[in-house]
Write a protein that holds these residues in place. Structure first.
Motif, mmCIF file in Angstrom:
data_model
loop_
_atom_site.group_PDB
_atom_site.id
_atom_site.type_symbol
_atom_site.label_atom_id
_atom_site.label_comp_id
_atom_site.label_asym_id
_atom_site.label_seq_id
_atom_site.Cartn_x
_atom_site.Cartn_y
_atom_site.Cartn_z
ATOM 1 N N GLY A 112 53.537 77.751 36.715
ATOM 2 C CA GLY A 112 53.813 76.506 36.003
ATOM 3 C C GLY A 112 54.681 75.568 36.818
ATOM 4 N N LEU A 113 55.747 76.083 37.425
ATOM 5 C CA LEU A 113 56.644 75.252 38.225
ATOM 6 C C LEU A 113 55.972 74.741 39.496
ATOM 7 N N ALA A 114 55.168 75.592 40.141
ATOM 8 C CA ALA A 114 54.453 75.165 41.353
ATOM 9 C C ALA A 114 53.491 74.017 41.031
ATOM 10 N N THR A 115 52.770 74.147 39.914
ATOM 11 C CA THR A 115 51.859 73.085 39.493
ATOM 12 C C THR A 115 52.630 71.804 39.210
ATOM 13 N N CYS A 116 53.739 71.927 38.484
ATOM 14 C CA CYS A 116 54.560 70.746 38.191
ATOM 15 C C CYS A 116 55.068 70.087 39.460
ATOM 16 N N LEU A 117 55.477 70.913 40.407
ATOM 17 C CA LEU A 117 56.010 70.379 41.659
ATOM 18 C C LEU A 117 54.951 69.568 42.403
ATOM 19 N N LEU A 118 53.731 70.076 42.470
ATOM 20 C CA LEU A 118 52.651 69.349 43.139
ATOM 21 C C LEU A 118 52.340 68.036 42.411
ATOM 22 N N ILE A 119 52.346 68.102 41.085
ATOM 23 C CA ILE A 119 52.068 66.884 40.313
ATOM 24 C C ILE A 119 53.203 65.874 40.483
ATOM 25 N N VAL A 120 54.442 66.366 40.563
ATOM 26 C CA VAL A 120 55.579 65.467 40.788
ATOM 27 C C VAL A 120 55.411 64.724 42.107
ATOM 28 N N PHE A 121 54.972 65.430 43.152
ATOM 29 C CA PHE A 121 54.691 64.765 44.434
ATOM 30 C C PHE A 121 53.700 63.627 44.226
ATOM 31 N N TYR A 122 52.620 63.920 43.503
ATOM 32 C CA TYR A 122 51.559 62.922 43.274
ATOM 33 C C TYR A 122 52.081 61.728 42.477
ATOM 34 N N VAL A 123 52.782 62.012 41.365
ATOM 35 C CA VAL A 123 53.246 60.939 40.482
ATOM 36 C C VAL A 123 54.287 60.069 41.181
ATOM 37 N N VAL A 124 55.250 60.700 41.864
ATOM 38 C CA VAL A 124 56.276 59.936 42.574
ATOM 39 C C VAL A 124 55.633 59.035 43.627
ATOM 40 N N ASP A 125 54.638 59.558 44.334
ATOM 41 C CA ASP A 125 53.955 58.764 45.353
ATOM 42 C C ASP A 125 53.236 57.565 44.729
ATOM 43 N N GLU A 126 52.514 57.801 43.627
ATOM 44 C CA GLU A 126 51.774 56.715 42.979
ATOM 45 C C GLU A 126 52.709 55.634 42.432
ATOM 46 N N LEU A 127 53.854 56.044 41.904
ATOM 47 C CA LEU A 127 54.788 55.083 41.313
ATOM 48 C C LEU A 127 55.637 54.357 42.356
ATOM 49 N N SER A 128 55.569 54.791 43.608
ATOM 50 C CA SER A 128 56.432 54.194 44.640
ATOM 51 C C SER A 128 55.753 53.068 45.409
#
Length: 808
Positions: free
Chosen positions: A30-46
């Motif tokens: 669960g945490l690994a999946t969240c971490l990968l998604i956080v990378f994606y979301v932070v990149d898209e929002l930046s």
């Protein structure tokens, strides 16, 4: 004291390795999946936030409704930028950008095709933050035929970026551009990323006072403290002031009459930081992202993390009977409840910490795979670790406390007398909350299964929909304008090659961004009510045959007929807008300049069946094919088993005519697929995340089934002694879980249907949600749950009853 808590927690976790492994594995996934998604979301929002003035930068969009078209454009008229500065005090600076395609750039004896070129006003560096490492940003793009390049381009042509300023680049063998500046490479998180910026003063059209040209991407930098809404409210008056007289001159009507007829020519604002995720207008400088995907992936990350936390809570409370005597003895010996709570929270945080370490390692190992799926280039570096490590520590504390909160209070609340008398309710049926959490877990899993199947179904629909043209086995040779006068000879020679069935030369193709729109009128009176705003494409006589378009009326172009230079073939949508019984031999008049001073009449000779030349997210709009000469690309309909040999022959013909020019080609199928690459990536990621969610949910169900079987071991033993069959015992142990999964199906199905129905609305052409999608999702959920439970159930049913009854 704390050391003692940690030591006790470690011993307890070690003692129950199976329980610990399931919790750690579930949380780690669960945490690994969240971490990968956080990378994606932070990149898209930046995106575009690297610009220091990003909060004050806006792009002017143009919403146009006229002649059967209703579109939002990312472009605006050429004179708008100057008018904004002159008329509106809120504007500090403006800059215009326009993409006129690439050029061949000479390097020694070689010509390199460069596609990433923009014409830009000299104010480019006053608005955007593009640090210049050589040259003067205030003067760099003032003079005609000057160019600013980025570091990568400078190294490609001059080796040393600092030595590039003052040098000359040769475009298309003859046009010289002086390098007046070198900027740092633009960050990838930019809604446009080009290596060449050519001076806008080079373009004649940039100086035209044409308020209906709509070809320039215009950005405004508002002054400090300016209100964007008040600024936006002034735009309609500005348009009436400047565009009104031209509208009167061209169509002989006022703006009020224009709008009263249901038409629209309206300027709009979009913030720079919103462009990447919230804009999908015509004439974007590059493909944008989609805020929906950010919302979806964020929700998926939260759901998967919740499933993992639910696992921990479920398994901890299910083991309550195993820890009950421990709690009772501790309380009898005088241990306060707060110490018990702290003990259980310590175990929870320790499990979460171990899971977090494994999650970071897992994310690091799978990051290349995720980058490939998401088309990103994430990496673990100093910058990412600066927020990752503190973030993970906070996550460990928060998730550890949240996941362990209920078990800690639940277990610490046991009364010693009831515990030691054995009056605690044991087994799976003992907790309504645990049942609710199982329903919650599988509701999320079923929701994701339905969503994944709907996305896959829509992608399959797109792949197999009849688009009105044949894209299979069509090879496109790009940039044939490089051949100049030899382009026609190249087409004729290639057409004779074995395996080539037909060939057409034009850049106006359904899978390319090469576009041109024009207002067309059925007579010279220019009645706006009869106008048709259509794509105006120049094609040859082989276009319809090569692409497999279907003529429904009239005839194709004929090069033997001299009058066909003023002939036109329209699509069915354009024919409907003309509102005539038979459009064949009717006339359409098209302006030949931005000010509509000259016109040309075209006689309609044919009508083709509508074909999708834009994304299936938009409806088909009018198209008019005019007979003429366009050397943008050569499309070949091929039929051969040895495509490699054919490509070699075509390349040989190219090199014989243009030895120093690059040979670039693609296949129409691949170009079409590229249009839906974002959806395809989303589909792939959705499958992976759904699989992970199911695995995590099944881990919890596996643990619960194991404890349920363990707690009913004596009952199972007695039933076996009395002659119960294995199948009966398996059914007995499974039915309680299956009931909960069935409830989850009833909860998740309507919610998933509503969510995916909303997602499908973004497609003008879509596949409705089929009943079998819901049925398959329900079957998969029950099957997966039963398969998970049955392993423990069968194991318990096959156990020798002597082992469970020997103490009785």
């Amino acid at each position: 004291m704390i050391k003692n808590y940690i030591k006790t927690a470690f011993r307890t976790l070690k003692k129950n390795l199976g329980f610990t492994a399931i919790n750690v594995l579930g949380l780690a996934l669960g945490l690994a999946t969240c971490l990968l998604i956080v990378f994606y979301v932070v990149d898209e929002l930046s995106y575009d936030k690297f610009n220091t003035k990003a909060d004050r930068i806006y792009r002017i969009n143009n919403d146009i409704k006229f002649g059967g078209n209703d579109q939002s454009y990312a472009s605006s008229p050429a004179p708008l930028a100057a008018a904004l500065v002159a008329d509106l005090p809120e504007v500090e600076k403006t800059v215009r950008l326009i993409n006129r395609g690439g050029n061949n750039v000479k390097k020694g004896n070689q010509n390199i095709k460069e596609d990433h070129m923009l014409f830009a006003d000299a104010s480019l560096f006053d608005v955007f933050t593009f640090p210049m490492i050589a040259g003067d940003p205030q003067k760099a793009l003032v003079e005609p035929h000057t160019v600013v390049i980025n570091e990568t381009v400078a190294r490609r042509y001059f080796n040393d970026p600092l030595q590039a300023v003052g040098k000359t680049l040769t475009f298309n063998d003859s046009t010289l551009y002086k390098v007046t500046g070198v900027i740092k490479d633009i960050p990838k998180q930019s809604h446009f990323n080009f290596g060449f910026f050519l001076s806008m003063s080079t373009l004649v059209e940039s100086k035209e006072d044409a308020w209906f040209s709509n070809n320039f991407n215009t950005y405004v930098l508002l002054r400090q403290g300016a209100d964007p809404e008040k600024f936006k409210a002034k735009l309609p008056l500005l348009m009436r002031k400047h565009a009104g007289p031209q509208l009167q001159s061209i169509l002989h009507i006022t703006f009020d009459q224009f709008e009263k007829a249901g038409n629209k020519y309206q300027l709009n604002l979009i913030a720079l930081k919103d462009i990447h995720l919230k804009s999908n207008a015509v004439s974007e400088l590059a493909p944008n992202g989609n805020i929906q995907y950010v919302y979806i992936f964020t929700a998926v990350a939260i759901f998967i993390l919740l499933i993992a936390c639910v696992n921990f809570m479920n398994l901890s409370t299910a083991r309550s009977s195993n820890r009950a005597r421990e709690v009772g003895v501790r309380k009898v010996l005088g241990s306060p409840r707060k110490y018990l709570i702290f003990q259980f929270l310590s175990e929870s945080v320790m499990v979460t910490f171990i899971a977090a370490v494994l999650a970071v390692i897992t994310a690091y190992l799978f990051l290349p795979v995720f980058n490939n799926m998401a088309d990103k280039s994430f990496s673990f570096n100093v910058s990412s670790l600066s927020w990752l490590l503190p973030g993970m520590l906070v996550a460990v504390l928060v998730i550890g406390c949240l996941a362990g909160f209920y078990p800690a209070f639940f277990l610490s609340a046991f009364q010693p007398i009831e515990v030691l008398k054995g009056k605690l309710a044991n087994g799976f049926k003992g907790s309504w909350l645990r049942s609710f959490l199982v329903v919650f877990q599988f509701s999320i899993s079923i929701f994701l299964i339905i969503g994944t199947l709907v996305i896959y179904n829509q992608l399959q629909f797109i792949q197999h929909k009849d688009l009105g043209y044949k894209r299979d086995q069509v090879m496109i040779v790009h940039g044939t304008w490089d051949l100049g006068n030899q382009a026609t000879a190249f087409k004729n020679e290639v057409k004779q090659l074995p395996g080539v069935l037909n060939a057409t030369m034009t850049g106006f193709l359904p899978t390319m961004d090469y576009r041109n729109s024009s207002s067309m009128f059925p007579d010279r009176n220019l009645d706006q009510k009869k106008a048709v705003l259509a794509q105006s494409w120049t094609v040859d006589e082989d276009y319809i045959g090569t692409l497999g378009l279907k003529l429904v009326k009239g005839r194709n172009f004929n090069k033997q007929m001299g009058t066909d230079t003023a002939a036109m073939i329209i699509n069915e949508t354009a024919a409907k807008l003309m509102n005539v019984a038979d459009p064949i031999n009717k006339m359409l008049y098209v302006p030949q300049d931005n000010m509509a001073k000259t016109w040309k009449g075209y006689r309609i000779v044919g009508v083709v069946k509508d074909f999708n030349f834009n994304s299936l997210k938009t409806n088909i709009t009018p198209v008019a094919l005019a007979y003429g000469d366009d050397k943008g690309a050569l499309s070949l309909k091929v039929n051969t088993a040895n495509i490699t040999t054919l490509m070699g022959l075509i390349k040989g013909k190219w090199k014989s005519m243009a030895p120093n020019r690059e040979f670039n080609y693609s296949f129409m199928d691949d170009d079409f697929d590229a249009t839906y690459r974002a959806e395809q990536r989303m589909g792939t990621i959705a499958v992976v995340f759904t699989t992970l969610a199911i695995i995590i949910a099944c881990l919890g169900l596996f643990g619960l089934a194991a404890y349920a079987a363990e707690q009913r071991s004596k009952e199972i033993g007695i039933r076996k002694v009395l002659g119960a069959e294995v199948s009966t015992i398996v059914a007995m142990l499974s039915k309680d879980f299956i009931k909960l999964v069935l409830i989850a199906i009833l909860v998740a199905t309507p919610l998933a249907w509503l969510a995916m129905h909303q997602w499908l609305q973004s497609f003008a052409y879509r596949q409705n949600i089929q009943w079998w999608v819901l049925a398959v999702s329900a079957f998969l959920a029950v099957f997966i749950a039963f398969a998970t439970i049955s392993f423990q159930s069968i194991k318990a049913a096959l156990m020798n009853p002597v082992k469970s009854l020997r103490s009785e």
